[in-house]
Scaffold this motif. Sequence first.
Motif, PDB file in Angstrom:
ATOM      1  N   VAL A  86       0.839  -1.146   0.012  1.00  0.00           N
ATOM      2  CA  VAL A  86       0.063  -0.055  -0.165  1.00  0.00           C
ATOM      3  C   VAL A  86       0.963   1.208  -0.044  1.00  0.00           C
ATOM      4  O   VAL A  86       0.572   2.306  -0.647  1.00  0.00           O
ATOM      5  N   ALA A  87       1.922   1.048   0.817  1.00  0.00           N
ATOM      6  CA  ALA A  87       2.937   2.302   0.886  1.00  0.00           C
ATOM      7  C   ALA A  87       3.496   2.859  -0.373  1.00  0.00           C
ATOM      8  O   ALA A  87       4.034   4.039  -0.643  1.00  0.00           O
ATOM      9  N   ALA A  88       3.711   1.753  -1.234  1.00  0.00           N
ATOM     10  CA  ALA A  88       4.314   2.195  -2.662  1.00  0.00           C
ATOM     11  C   ALA A  88       3.472   2.465  -3.825  1.00  0.00           C
ATOM     12  O   ALA A  88       4.145   2.704  -5.011  1.00  0.00           O
ATOM     13  N   ILE A  89       2.287   2.571  -3.526  1.00  0.00           N
ATOM     14  CA  ILE A  89       1.036   3.146  -4.349  1.00  0.00           C
ATOM     15  C   ILE A  89       1.616   4.582  -5.167  1.00  0.00           C
ATOM     16  O   ILE A  89       1.745   4.411  -6.108  1.00  0.00           O
ATOM     17  N   ILE A  90       1.820   5.613  -4.201  1.00  0.00           N
ATOM     18  CA  ILE A  90       2.013   6.948  -4.778  1.00  0.00           C
ATOM     19  C   ILE A  90       3.372   7.058  -5.118  1.00  0.00           C
ATOM     20  O   ILE A  90       3.468   7.434  -6.464  1.00  0.00           O
ATOM     21  N   PRO A  91       4.518   6.606  -4.812  1.00  0.00           N
ATOM     22  CA  PRO A  91       5.657   6.381  -5.251  1.00  0.00           C
ATOM     23  C   PRO A  91       5.621   5.779  -6.929  1.00  0.00           C
ATOM     24  O   PRO A  91       6.459   6.262  -7.576  1.00  0.00           O
ATOM     25  N   SER A  92       5.019   4.529  -6.758  1.00  0.00           N
ATOM     26  CA  SER A  92       4.971   3.929  -8.263  1.00  0.00           C
ATOM     27  C   SER A  92       4.133   4.911  -9.029  1.00  0.00           C
ATOM     28  O   SER A  92       4.617   4.768 -10.345  1.00  0.00           O
ATOM     29  N   ILE A  93       3.107   5.574  -8.769  1.00  0.00           N
ATOM     30  CA  ILE A  93       2.329   6.445  -9.638  1.00  0.00           C
ATOM     31  C   ILE A  93       3.383   7.549 -10.175  1.00  0.00           C
ATOM     32  O   ILE A  93       3.320   7.968 -11.331  1.00  0.00           O
ATOM     33  N   LEU A  94       4.070   8.080  -9.142  1.00  0.00           N
ATOM     34  CA  LEU A  94       4.976   9.005  -9.514  1.00  0.00           C
ATOM     35  C   LEU A  94       5.995   8.749 -10.726  1.00  0.00           C
ATOM     36  O   LEU A  94       6.403   9.385 -11.441  1.00  0.00           O
ATOM     37  N   TYR A  95       6.678   7.525 -10.459  1.00  0.00           N
ATOM     38  CA  TYR A  95       7.681   7.067 -11.124  1.00  0.00           C
ATOM     39  C   TYR A  95       7.241   6.897 -12.566  1.00  0.00           C
ATOM     40  O   TYR A  95       7.714   7.632 -13.563  1.00  0.00           O
ATOM     41  N   PHE A  96       5.953   6.121 -12.737  1.00  0.00           N
ATOM     42  CA  PHE A  96       5.338   5.889 -13.947  1.00  0.00           C
ATOM     43  C   PHE A  96       4.959   7.173 -14.810  1.00  0.00           C
ATOM     44  O   PHE A  96       4.914   7.223 -15.825  1.00  0.00           O
TER      45      PHE A  96
END
Length: 733
Positions: free
Chosen positions: A404-414
């Motif tokens: 769950v914690a990885a959701i926003i960082p992964s959105i930002l990366y992609f």
Amino acid sequence: MSHKTDQEPNGLNDDERPASVVTKVVAEGVDEEAVESNRRLFTGWQFLLFAALAIAYSSFHLISLNVYPMETWSFRIVHIAGALILGYGLFSGARFAEDDRHASSAGFKWLSYALLIPAAYTLAQVFLMQQTLSGGAMRIDPSIENWHYGYPLIATTAGTIVLSWFYRQARHRFNPTDLVLMVCALASAGYLLVAYNTNMRMSTGTSFAPSGISWAAIAGSLLILELTRRVAGLALVIISVVFLTYVFAGPYLPGFLGYPGLSLQRFFSQVYTDAGILGPTTAVSSTYIILFIIFAAFLQASKVGDYFVNFAFAAAGRARGGPAKVSIFASGLMGMINGTSAGNVVSTGSLTIPLMKKVGYPARSAGAIEAAASTGGQIMPPIMGAGAFIMAEVTGIPYTEIAVAAIIPSILYFASIYFMVDFEAARKGMRGMRKDEIPLFSKLVKQVYLFAPIIILIAALFMGYSVIRAGTLATASAAVVSWLSPNKMGFRAILRALQLAGTMSIQIIAVCACAGLIVGVISLTGVGARFSSLLLGLAGVSQLLALVFAMLISILLGMGMPTTAAYAVAASVVAPGLINIGIEPLVAHFFVFYFAVVSAITPPVALASYAAAGISGDNPMGTSVASFKIGLAAFIVPFMFFYSPAMLMEGSAMQILRVGVTATLGIILLSGMVQAWFFGPVKAWQRVLMLVGAMFMIYGGIYTDVLGLAIGIVLFVMQRKLHGGGKQTAQAG
């Protein structure tokens, strides 16, 4: 891997070309097994033998994890020993001879068979020692452990490893030197199983430890290092040797690197325990990683990879610079599952890179986009390659919380990669693919049930099932769902998937065991604590300086290494220091994890970029610099974890929403700054303003967000007035 397209007739542009000449781009062979250059390709009884070993190895894990659990240390020892035996059988230590005429002389062959005698003798001694202990003896006579087991085992292992570097055979033939190493692996693991299942386990790391444990550990470490060299290259081996050298050279080093020292026996009697090789990295590879490799193999057997790529083409192919956007979606989906940046580049890049070049991307940009997208797959929840499982094991934070914690960082990366690609396509006036060039979306939607295994996995995890149970359910569902598709999995296909999983697992298991060796050095010598004190000292000057230092160490440790090993080592060296300067454990480990991941696209050693350059035909260093630029957000976002923990879902719903939205807008501005395009060309002073606005919004504070939004709105209005609200770019696209 292949794709279907027809050549354009000379003299016709895209719009003039008759529909009869066009064939849709259809991904095929995404799921085909990539065969490494040093992998043997057996035929006949040898193929059947190693296929049976691979199937047995995968099945052993499924049964042990779900039905008949083994004692933990014993399970991990068998896990590593099985990978060593399979690995030495399938991967050669030297280049293949072109044919039997160019193979090494018969002298090599007979020397190998001669070395088989002491190897078999040490294995026989293991059985004799087991009988002695089961007969009531408390210990083995040290002279037997040294002269009849230890010395011959070390001499045979070391000598055979060196011999295997020079013994060349044809690709379809088995090498007798590797048979010796397989026996040595059995002898090493066999003794450890005997010793650790008796009262000898309690003596590890002390002067009372039997010398046999140290000999078995030395031999096992040599075998792990050699297999790692064969399957993952020299980078991790060199780093491991440096750390091992430190164990014995440390007492003579000045300053904060010095430590009292460990004897050979005390160190090696403890390094092959849960303090090192059998520790967190092997704990994860023997449970979660092997399970998800089996899951990925079942998905490959049911041709889901082809479907993922075709679905990405149908969904994004018509947008400007279409194949590049397809690369982002497809590589994100595939990379999430397979957990290896370079492997992901090879599987999807061989289709997307040529198509990117076809619509106008230079070879360097095409390779860089694929490398950056493939690398990002490992920060994409819910699977996140394999690093998330190690993070859960090391920190004790539940896996679902990490996902769950990885959701926003992964959105930002992609989002960063997507807008980098989009702005470059607009700037260069690239077209998308035409409707007649891509698979029909309406047809692919009918097969959307092929996403079911991943949905079942996510649902099971968030319903509270253990990762092992959820992974097993998802694997079974992949076989069941295949019966609704053209690629039905029968008994033979299931066996083939198990065989593929056994083969695919060798690299990651060797890498995790090798990383465990480094982790053992760090924990037993205390060098991690000394790095922590160094970070504490830097933090006294500036916390930002301490974070920059931690970033550089994480990237340096990750150079040329697979992500799993890079994160495991960096988590042992860097993360404790970050926690000591007051950073939350989740934030500290995510910080380290991100830089371990992006080390695959960081010059000068960037494995994913080098793999992409091999396909695109461009210069590897140039491709790595370009992929570094495209993945720029990944080098900024981790710093924001510290300044704005809401990015990792820590805070109220409104805080998380605000930070997520403003950071995404900041990433769009950052992408525009890098590509010098924002609804039209951007002047130098505007690029500086865009950078300031981007950093304000990515920072995450309420006042900086307002300032960043104000800058973004001003730039947006200016661009609309200058370029007609993006009409020119739409026409160009």
